[in-house]
Scaffold this motif. Structure first.
Motif, PDB file in Angstrom:
ATOM      1  N   TYR A 153       0.832  -1.207   0.000  1.00 19.30           N
ATOM      2  CA  TYR A 153       0.000   0.000   0.000  1.00 19.30           C
ATOM      3  C   TYR A 153       0.871   1.263   0.000  1.00 19.30           C
ATOM      4  O   TYR A 153       0.704   2.157  -0.831  1.00 19.30           O
ATOM      5  CB  TYR A 153      -0.931  -0.013   1.218  1.00 19.30           C
ATOM      6  CG  TYR A 153      -1.735   1.258   1.348  1.00 19.30           C
ATOM      7  CD1 TYR A 153      -2.776   1.527   0.469  1.00 19.30           C
ATOM      8  CD2 TYR A 153      -1.424   2.201   2.319  1.00 19.30           C
ATOM      9  CE1 TYR A 153      -3.495   2.718   0.555  1.00 19.30           C
ATOM     10  CE2 TYR A 153      -2.139   3.388   2.415  1.00 19.30           C
ATOM     11  CZ  TYR A 153      -3.171   3.639   1.542  1.00 19.30           C
ATOM     12  OH  TYR A 153      -3.866   4.812   1.621  1.00 19.30           O
ATOM     13  N   GLY A 188      -4.826   0.446  -2.349  1.00 19.84           N
ATOM     14  CA  GLY A 188      -5.519  -0.433  -1.396  1.00 19.84           C
ATOM     15  C   GLY A 188      -5.926  -1.735  -2.070  1.00 19.84           C
ATOM     16  O   GLY A 188      -5.746  -2.821  -1.515  1.00 19.84           O
ATOM     17  N   ALA A 215      -2.857  -3.820  -2.706  1.00 19.62           N
ATOM     18  CA  ALA A 215      -2.322  -4.310  -1.426  1.00 19.62           C
ATOM     19  C   ALA A 215      -3.128  -5.540  -1.003  1.00 19.62           C
ATOM     20  O   ALA A 215      -2.563  -6.546  -0.551  1.00 19.62           O
ATOM     21  CB  ALA A 215      -2.412  -3.229  -0.362  1.00 19.62           C
ATOM     22  N   PHE A 268      -9.230   1.066   2.581  1.00 19.16           N
ATOM     23  CA  PHE A 268      -8.207   2.110   2.695  1.00 19.16           C
ATOM     24  C   PHE A 268      -8.768   3.499   2.398  1.00 19.16           C
ATOM     25  O   PHE A 268      -8.402   4.471   3.048  1.00 19.16           O
ATOM     26  CB  PHE A 268      -7.015   1.812   1.776  1.00 19.16           C
ATOM     27  CG  PHE A 268      -5.974   0.972   2.450  1.00 19.16           C
ATOM     28  CD1 PHE A 268      -5.135   1.525   3.409  1.00 19.16           C
ATOM     29  CD2 PHE A 268      -5.828  -0.372   2.135  1.00 19.16           C
ATOM     30  CE1 PHE A 268      -4.165   0.756   4.040  1.00 19.16           C
ATOM     31  CE2 PHE A 268      -4.867  -1.145   2.760  1.00 19.16           C
ATOM     32  CZ  PHE A 268      -4.035  -0.583   3.714  1.00 19.16           C
ATOM     33  N   CYS A 323       1.296   3.976  -3.082  1.00 14.19           N
ATOM     34  CA  CYS A 323       0.923   5.374  -2.829  1.00 14.19           C
ATOM     35  C   CYS A 323       2.076   6.299  -3.174  1.00 14.19           C
ATOM     36  O   CYS A 323       1.901   7.333  -3.817  1.00 14.19           O
ATOM     37  CB  CYS A 323       0.557   5.578  -1.359  1.00 14.19           C
ATOM     38  SG  CYS A 323      -1.116   5.111  -0.981  1.00 14.19           S
TER      39      CYS A 323
END
Ligand SMILES: C[N+](C)(C)CCCC[C@H](N)C(=O)O
Length: 288
Positions: free
Chosen positions: A185, A208, A211, A277, A189
């Protein structure tokens, strides 16, 4: 200790959970029963036999328990990072933690949430595997009438330890894979966000989602073993332990057995974890 992370973890977990539960039921059935030819066959049979409700069997308990489980995961993760790096959630964008710290904090959260999750997950799996249609006159009643009855029956028959059947496999499944979860994650990002800025909603959704997929791919072999050990109390053929379960499953069904449910797990993981997320980040942002 900041508590917002615990609350945000709970709400975001619940949203993700409802979305993903139908996928989860199909997955559990494919992993533990041999009557289905594949995902579509399992979906069709479940629908014909049990209607749409069949896909939502065993959901009420996870909804109640996600309050504990996801808030432990996200709360412990965030507080472990605070302890390791002395930065709060808000400060972490400007001073990003190292991946090693993210991994250690993720594993810590994973380890602790596994123990909270174990009894709830056991009951979920047992209820999901009851394929009897709901309240059909003339048909034999299902073994468990609902989550509370299921918990009470296991407790009566096997004592408190019975409620932790498969807990070991669950802990082994979740500790490293939740480290992988948060590292993936964070990494994604950072790839799509200029230094020091907050990731956009699109980035959070994609990061998210992936992940979730990455950690589920890594977790699937132990997920199969975990589900089988949880069901083992019901059948005569109980396993001698985790290794015994692995060896006898592989002997009887080939190595492919460790990948049962992989496709459906991944299909479920993307939307569930994207929503988890996104709501987690948004809640924390809106609480300042
Ligand atoms: C670690 N493991 C892969 C098992 C789970 C990671 C994702 C957790 C999330 N609540 C979900 O249900 O997808």
């Amino acid at each position: 200790m900041p508590v917002e992370e615990f609350v945000a973890g709970w709400i975001s977990g619940a949203l993700g959970l409802v979305l993903g539960h139908p996928f989860d039921t199909v997955k559990v059935r494919l992993q533990t029963q041999t009557t289905y030819r594949g995902i579509v066959d399992c979906m069709v049979k479940t629908y014909r036999h049990e209607s749409l409700l069949g896909f939502f069997k065993g959901m009420s308990f996870p909804i109640a328990s996600i309050a504990v489980v996801n808030s432990v995961l996200f709360g412990v993760y965030s507080n472990a990072l605070l302890a390791l790096t002395a930065t709060s959630h808000q400060e972490r964008r400007a001073q990003p933690p190292s991946y090693t710290h993210v991994f250690i904090a993720g594993c810590t959260g994973g380890f602790l949430q596994a123990y909270c999750l174990a009894p709830f997950d056991l009951i979920k799996v047992r209820l999901q595997n009851q394929t009897e249609p709901r309240a059909k006159p003339g048909s034999p009643p299902p073994r468990y009438r609902g989550p509370v009855h299921c918990a009470a029956s296991i407790f009566q028959a096997e004592g408190p330890r019975g409620l932790f059947r498969g807990a070991w496999a669950l802990t082994l499944r979740d500790t490293p894979t939740l480290g992988i979860y948060f590292v993936t994650y964070e990494w994604l990002c950072r790839q799509f966000t200029p230094d020091g800025q907050t990731p956009s909603s699109g980035t959070v959704l994609v990061a998210g989602g992936f992940a979730g997929i990455t950690s589920w791919v890594a977790a699937t072999p132990l997920d199969v073993i975990k589900s089988r050990m949880q069901m083992a109390g019901l059948k005569q053929r109980a396993y001698g332990g985790l290794l015994d379960c692995m060896v006898s499953s592989a002997r009887q069904e080939g190595l492919g057995v460790f990948f049962r449910g992989l496709t459906i797990n991944s299909a479920r993981a993307f939307p569930v974890n994207a929503v988890t997320f996104l709501s987690y980040e948004h809640l924390l942002l809106s609480w300042g």
